[in-house]
Structures are given as C-alpha cells and as structure tokens.
Design an enzyme around this catalytic site. Structure first.
Site, mmCIF file in Angstrom:
data_model
loop_
_atom_site.group_PDB
_atom_site.id
_atom_site.type_symbol
_atom_site.label_atom_id
_atom_site.label_comp_id
_atom_site.label_asym_id
_atom_site.label_seq_id
_atom_site.Cartn_x
_atom_site.Cartn_y
_atom_site.Cartn_z
ATOM 1 C CB SER A 125 -0.942 0.022 1.203
ATOM 2 O OG SER A 125 -1.920 -0.974 1.069
ATOM 3 C CE LYS A 152 -3.938 0.867 -1.153
ATOM 4 N NZ LYS A 152 -4.397 0.224 0.072
ATOM 5 C CE1 TYR A 178 -5.099 -0.964 -4.774
ATOM 6 C CE2 TYR A 178 -5.430 -3.325 -4.479
ATOM 7 C CZ TYR A 178 -5.252 -2.068 -3.944
ATOM 8 O OH TYR A 178 -5.228 -1.889 -2.587
ATOM 9 C CE1 TYR A 229 -4.724 1.126 4.510
ATOM 10 C CE2 TYR A 229 -3.150 0.056 5.972
ATOM 11 C CZ TYR A 229 -3.581 0.380 4.698
ATOM 12 O OH TYR A 229 -2.879 -0.051 3.629
ATOM 13 C CB VAL A 275 -0.321 -5.368 4.194
ATOM 14 C CG1 VAL A 275 -0.085 -6.068 2.867
ATOM 15 C CG2 VAL A 275 -0.845 -6.329 5.233
#
Lengths: 306, 306, 306, 306
Positions: free
Chosen positions: A61, A64, A188, A236, A254
C-alpha cells in the site's frame, strides 16, 4: 544520524515482540519476521542506512502514494469528485462506509479509494502502459532503474484478493469505475507488488520532501496536500495513533514497509514484516516513534530544522 | 502580517455565502452571521488583529482543547484507557461508533470523548471548583482575567442538550463515567459556554505554540501530541479536509470559532458564526486556507519559519 | 373466490399509483407497469385466476424459496452453519451486516444468503446440471414442464450485476463460498431468470401448503420452517410491514411477483411490475392485503379454514 | 395437555444448561435459575399449569405487548408515524438504527420503540394515572386484581438504566418524545416491573387469542396485527429463530418470561430466568419448541385446531 539509525536497528533486533506477518497474501506469509531495515534520504542527497536496508520487500500500500501522484497528474483536482479526503475510522478493506456514502471511498489510501486512483491513472491506456508509467515515476524519483514488480506476488494477490474484487464491483455498482473491473484489479495488484529496498523507497520518497538534490516531480501545492493526506489517512484506523506518536506524515503497507516524510528535510523508509493490530509494521512504527523523539522532526513541534 | 489579516477580513466581509448559523442551541441562533474576526498571536508576544477581533463569542468545542490539557494534567496518559486517539469519520455527536467500540469514544474532540475529558478533570471536586480551574488555565494562558462563562448559554444547552445527555448515559452504561451524569453534563455545558474574543483565544492558544513570551503550561511532549490530535480530529468529519486545505492543527467550535496552531510560530484565532456542512465555520475555514497559502505555514510544506 | 379475485384485479387496474418498475436490470426495465395477475391454487387442486394470470414474468427472488428447498435437500440443517435465519433490517443487497458478522448472511432470502444457497445446491455438479435440477423441482411442483429460464434476462443480470459480484467476492473472502465465484454467480443469475405465470407460480407454490392433491416434495417440518422464514424475511426490510398488513408468509421478487402461502389451504401468486420503496410489488402487496382481509386467512387470526 | 405440560416441566428441571440470569438489573440478578413454570389458558377458559406456574416474576419486556395495546387505544394508527413495524436485526437496546433513521425506532418491542409507546399512553396524564390504566388493562385481561408493580425493581431500573436514559434522550433530540424524558423513563421502568405468575400471564394474554370466555379488549384487526408484530419482532434479534423453531407469535422479557399466542386456541406463558445469547429465556424457548412440536400449533403448519 548514522549512529541513531544503528541504535534503532539494534533495538529492533533485540525486541522479542515483532508483531505478526500478514498471512492473507500467500506469497508474503513466509517472510522472515526478524528482518528490519531503515534508510534516511536527506534533502541534500545524503543517504543513511541501517539493518536490512538493501533487502527488497513488497511495498504494497505504500504504492498508493505514488499512484495518487500519478492520478493527480492525469486529472488534477477532478479526482476529488470520485474519492474523499477524510480518514475512514475503519480498517483498510472495510466496505461499511461505501454503503453509507453511495460508493465514494473516504480517501485514496484505503483500498476502495486506491482502486479509484488506479482506475484514474489507467484511463486511456493498457495495464501494461499504465504500470510502465508508474514504474517510470518511481524510478525517476529514486534515480534507480532496477525497481520492478514481482509477478508472483501480483498473481498471488489476483488469485486470492476476493475482498478487493468485492470492493471494485461495489464501486462499479455505483458507477465509480470507468474501466472494466478485472482490468483495474489486475493493474492494482501489480501496483501493490512493486518491490523496493528501504534505500530505494527513501530515495523515491524524496519527491514529497522539496529536495534541491532532485528534479521536481509534483508541484509544491500538491506535495503539501499529499503529505496532509498521509498524516490523516496514511495508517488506516491507526492514523491518529501514528500522528500522535510520530508526528510526521507516513504511509504504511501490509508488507511491513512505511514511508515517512519530514517536509523540507528528508524521506525515511523503515521496514519490518511483523504487523500491529491496525495492519501497520509494529517495529517500523516503534522505530519511527524513537526516531521522531531523537530528531525532534515532528511537524507538531518547533520547526527549526536540524 | 497586519496587511494580510486586513485583506482576509475584507474578503470575508464581501463574501455573500457565509454558511448557516447553528440553530440547535437557541442562545446562539440569533447571532449576526455577518461578523468576522481574526487574530494572530506570535510566539514573541506580538498580536495582530482584523475585523471583529474583540467581540466575544461562545467558543463551544474549542474549549475541548483546554479541557484535554487540564484532564491530561490530572491523570496523564491514563486518559487514553478511556478515550481513543483516532478520527471518527462521523459527525460530532454520532453515537454509532460508541456501540461498535464498547463505550470508548474515538477521540477527545468529539462530544462523547469530551464528556470523558470533563468527567476526568471534574474528578474529586465540585463543578464550581472544576470550572474555576478551567478558567484559571485559560486566563493564565491568555494573561487576561476577564475570560468568563456565559451562564445563559450554559443553561440553554443544559435545557436542550438531549443528544449530549444521550451520549453521557451511553458512556455511563458502559462504565465510562466516574461522576454522576447530571454533574458531568452541567460542567460540560458550562465549559462549552466560555466566551472569548479572537484576540483572547489567540493569546490563550499560545500554550500550544512553544512561545518564549509566556510561561510553559504543558510539556513539549504533551503540546506536540495535542497538536497531532487537533490535526487528525479537530474538525470532526471535516478534519481531513482542513488538513488538506490549511495544513495546520486546529479545533473548531459550533459557535463559529477556530483555534489554529503554527508550532513554534503563532496561535491564530478566527471567528465567523456561519457553518459549513461539517459544522465548522465556513468563512473561518476559507480565511485559514487563504492565510496558510500566503504565509506558507502549513506543517506539510518547507519548515523554514518566516 | 373467483368473484373476489376478479374484484381485486379490477381494483388494481383502476389504481393510478402502480409503483416504479425496477430499472437496474435492463431487460426488466421495459415491462408494461399496467399488468396485473393473481392466481390461487387450493390444496384440493382447484385453481382460480384473474387478470394477466397467464402472462409469464421473471420470478427473480421468488426463486430463492425453491433454491432454499433444493439446498436443504442437499445438506439439511448444515446449511444453517453458513447462513442465518434472522431478518436483516436492511435492503436486499446490503453488505453492511456481512461486515459486522464475518461473512455469514442474515438469512437465505437476501441476496448474500441466496448466493450461499446457490453455492450449496450447486456443489458437486455443473451449473447446467444444477439448474436442470432446480427446473425439475419447479416443474414437478407446478406439474408443468413448460417452465423455463429466460437466457436474455440471465445474461443481462450477469453483465450488470456488480452488486451481486461484490457480495459473492465478499463471501469468498470470508471462506463462505465453496465454488468459484463466477460459477455461482452464473447459476444464481439463471435461477433468478426463471419465468412463470401467476398460474404456474401458484401451482408450484403448493409444495409449501400441505396439499393432498400433489406429491410431498419436502417434509412437513421443513415446509413449516420455510414458511416461517418467508414470514420474517420474505420481503427484505418490508417483511414486518407485509406480516402486519397481510399476515401470511410470502416471498417477493423484483420482477413484481409475490408468492404467498396459506398453510393447509392454498398458494397464492400475484404479479404487478411496479414496486414500492422496499422493492416489493406495490399493487401485489395491496392486493394481498385486500385478499387477506376478505378471506380472513391471516395466520394471526382465528384458524378456522373456510 | 396436562401430561404434556408436566413432561415439559420435568424435562426443563433435568436440563443442566439453564442459560444465564440477566445481571444488569441488580434486583433480578439474584433469582434462582432453577425455577421453571408453564401455563396454558385455552380460549374456552380452561387453564393448565406445571412447574412454578404460580410464582410471580418480573415480566419486564412482555409488558410491551400490553403497553402497545394501550397506546393504540389512545391514538390508533397515528402511533405508526412515530415507530416502525420492522424487525431491527439488532439487540434490544441498540441505538445504531436510530441514528440511521432519524429517531424513528424500528418497532414497538425494542426498548427505543417501547419508550415511544410509553410516551404515547402517558400523554395527558400523570405517571400514576397512566400506570393505573395499564394495571387495569392487565387485571381485566387476567381477571385478577392482585397483579401489581414491584416498586423495588422499578427503582433499581431507574437507578441503573443508563442505556434506556440514553435512548430516551436520543429520541428527544429528534423530537420523538412528547413528555419530559424523566417522566417517560419513570413510567417505563414501572411498567417493566409488573409482576405476574405464568398462570396470570397466560390468562392476561388471552386478549390476543379471540377467546369467547372473556370480554373483547381490542378489535380483531388490532389483535391480528399485534400478533404479527410479536412474530416478526417479539424476540429482538432472535425473532427469526423463534419463528423458525416455534412458529407462534411471542414476546419475551429479560426476567425470563415469554408470552406466546396460538390464535383462536390459547395463550401460553412460560418462565425460566436463565437467558440465551439473544436475551430470551433459554429453557422457555426450548419448552415452547417442544410444545409446538407436540401440539402442531405452529401457525405455519396445517391450521386444524386440536
């Protein structure tokens, strides 16, 4: 700085509680949790490293952040019609708020929002071309052409990523997917499967630092805003805790990596595969808390750069 | 600085869309929405003002910042056993997450969390004594003994505050209230009814700035953390948007006031009664966006103090 | 009985408010909303009809009753380890409770639960074989071999059913799908695309009535339980309202059909394409309320069969 | 019938798993969980009993059935503007759906809805008068003037009922309380503290049976509808399970009592203090399942009264 990093790596090595490696992506489940690396890339171009800082890991992530910069480069502020800028208060793959909010993801750093980001930079090109553009961006930022995608990890995520498929179809049911769901998910999953070492990630992260030692890849205004999003949404439902303890914008993955920005000063990359209950690297978070305490680089303290 | 504030006040005066004054507190519903004030209290002690900067207004939820400092002074980090540090992703008076999370409010800046804060600093004393301590803290920070509580507003909130009574009883049902509910709510409503002008609020806010011109009221570490909480949680479900647009920690109140901190530099207070859809001052938010753009004081930009 | 049905059909024809035809399935969006049919198949074998009772329509979610019977025939009460028996309190395609409850759908009559049902009766066979078994069951119950699947409707639903794909992948992410998601969804969309007339549906529905005029397809105990589920869960978040107004177990479909059971007496099928705000046939529900009032067949009234 | 009840009571006595007595109401926490009683009051006036059928217990939420009848007597169908008729899908004291649905409780049998019911029958009178009217109704139905309120239980519930206070204030914040919150809660807690034995409760429950042996207290239409609500909403988020297993409308209370209606035939009261995970009597539910199996009185089976 070198002594500080060495001390942090030594402390991490002797910490018996290393968190739990993510098991839901089979290719990542076998990683040795004892690994720990940290790198600091200063604005002036200097780089300091300690621990396993040259071992490549799956950035997951953390990608991102780069994907967001790329998508904003394509459509600018129009992106914010399709994704919000607020912390979600829920876990990274939650679908709850999507139902309350008609398919507009809370922010681009939870999975649903990142799928919209991917859908945006994908637009008008093939997955291969879009991923090539993403890699070009990362390689330019890090000044390192060896950054690549791990195909096995990508395939593993496609095969087991039911939750992401669920989110993407949910977005599509609300008209918030422009490309076919399978194409977006394939792109993705490849984006998440980019591999970097701490050294590479810290260097690549400098595009958010305002570093005179590298070309400007995104405008000052955009950089400032991406940093703001990393602060409020980058971890998060542990984002508030990270801001409280570390006080710098960061984005976790992660795979155990975290990219942290000290505006005007440095990009820091830390990696350790074991995760805390929010899904963020446990030792990585603790290392950053220690680093922030020693350097006084919290953006919430006194802003006199060392 | 003076020119900048004057320009901002002039722009606000000519903006036809001033948002909507909160109507759920009867005593506040009649405020003239055309009012606008702004004050900047620099770390060195200088103060700049423009517009209605000396008109007292109801600081409402901005008081939660002072209440948090006071509560942390009483029990320290034990407070975090009873209240979280994460953005809620929901509106200021939502009860949804309380049910999911067993009566632990998300953070001390939503109403449920602020009730726990009040319950904490109230402990072991009468409401009168506790409120006197709160006023002492505010007056010491602002160096102004005229700061006071508007009794009419407090009584109006007690009489009509069913949602806060609901939240407090909910917390009590989970064992997260130490004092009788009525006592906590009475204290809480008086705390919200503190009145200050922009000048007073900016001066009082300096306790979060690290100002050599005033005595230290809270430790550096605690100041840094309160600023972090203001950044991630200070504007309810508009916190991400405020961080994105302004890039400084801030706390808003339904009376139209916002306190913003530029660490090491200044405390800024802005006030205009009309609210945006998140319940934060509309013109106040826009003024701070303009201010941040002109000064470059975003904590996410380059940290070279002017 | 014939006079009653004729009166009901006449009243429906003259009612100007016919509800809104579902538009999210393209193949159903063009249906003429003025159509209305009703059929009553008594336990003794007699059938009464009025209106467009011989026009085939897409039974959609009414198929979930037959699918449930089939799945229970395969695995018995083990099904209840994978799906609950409680009303959901939310709309037919909600994903909210799935997240709260770890991928166990609330009941077999919301979409998520029906996907588990399909996954269950599909097990160990091809979609073609499984659908053949489902049609065999329906045809045997109705004693009518002309009941069939509309391939165009099935294909249309597969092409546009992002919400169902989202639900299925969500279930799969919780390990509550045994077969590949695409296979389950293909079967599910074909199951929903079964076409029957009111006459055929009423006849087929007799398997829940305890009719001496037909062979027993499911045991008394299972019949009783399926009827209970239809009462509490058969109309999504309008189930309580249907029980309140009609007082008989029923199952609605988005095609405008409703199957209603009067235990020991009759199966009733009503159809009109326009829907109310819960997604159930508006005129169909009103017709059943009128029918229940006239016949006194509510299970909550005095149980003296006519 | 007598033999059946004796067998059921014997089976209950020998069942080692009696569930857990509710502890959140201090006055009820000390009840001996080994007690079990059952009574059947037939439409013809006959009464059969077994076990501790003459021991008074706190009927708690079973009172909501009588309160609903009383409130409907006051305002008729206007009540449904302030409370819904749908199962909530959540536990008895949940506040979640209230937030989603603007302060309209899902149904009159969850606590929030029952508070609206109490607010309705209270209107225009003192709590003393309103409770007297409620007792008159219950006494007339049971033909027993000894039915009374346990003041100690009522006071205990007022002192500890933070969750109910929270719900009531929440309703008030949405304008869905006509009387002062404290007055409604005082009345509500007294209503819940009514005590009856199984014999008395079965006799009182006949007003929902259509019994020629007693005067008609509510119209046939209203009776039918109250029974429907008991079926879909009478056991909180265990309502679907009760319908599935027992197949008759019923209403449970946290004191361990359940009132069950067999329309046209009988009212059944069962009591055992230990609760299952939904907050309904564990042995009581099992006894009713056994009773329904033996008698065939499920409304979903064949409607031939014994």
């Amino acid at each position: 700085m070198q002594n500080l990093l060495t001390d942090i790596a030594t402390a991490a090595a002797s910490n018996p509680d290393k968190g739990s490696v993510a098991t839901y992506i089979p290719e990542l489940a076998d990683i040795d949790p004892k690994q720990f690396g940290i790198s600091v890339a200063l604005a002036n171009g200097d780089v300091f490293c300690a621990g396993d800082a040259d071992t490549p890991f799956s950035i997951q992530s953390v990608s991102k952040v780069f994907a967001l910069a790329l998508a904003l480069g394509h459509v600018g502020d129009q992106l914010w019609n399709r994704v919000g800028r607020e912390p979600s208060g829920l876990s990274f793959d939650s679908i709850l708020l999507l139902e309350r909010e008609d398919g507009i993801p809370r922010n681009p750093f939870i999975n649903a929002g990142a799928l919209v980001t991917t859908d945006t930079y994908l637009s008008g090109s093939s997955p291969r071309e879009a991923l090539a553009a993403l890699l070009r961006f990362m390689r330019a930022a890090a000044d390192d052409d060896s950054i690549h995608i791990n195909e096995d990890v990508a395939k593993s995520e496609i095969a087991t990523g039911h939750r992401n498929f669920s989110l993407a179809h949910y977005l599509a049911s609300h008209g918030n997917m422009r490309n076919p769901v399978d194409k977006v998910l394939g792109t993705y999953c490849h984006q998440c499967a980019v591999e970097m070492s701490c050294r590479q990630l810290a260097l690549a992260g400098r595009f958010l630092v305002d570093s005179p030692a590298m070309p400007t890849l995104v405008s000052f205004e955009r950089r400032r805003r991406i940093n703001a999003l990393m602060m409020t949404c980058g971890h998060y439902d542990g984002s508030g805790d990270f801001a409280f303890r570390v006080g710098m914008p960061g984005k976790s993955g992660v795979g155990g990596g975290i990219l942290v920005i000290s505006p005007g000063r440095a990009a820091i990359a830390v990696w350790s595969p074991g995760l805390n209950r929010y899904g963020n690297s446990k030792l990585g978070t603790e290392a950053m808390e220690s680093f922030a305490h020693s350097t006084g680089w919290s953006v919430f303290g006194v802003p006199h750069p060392g």
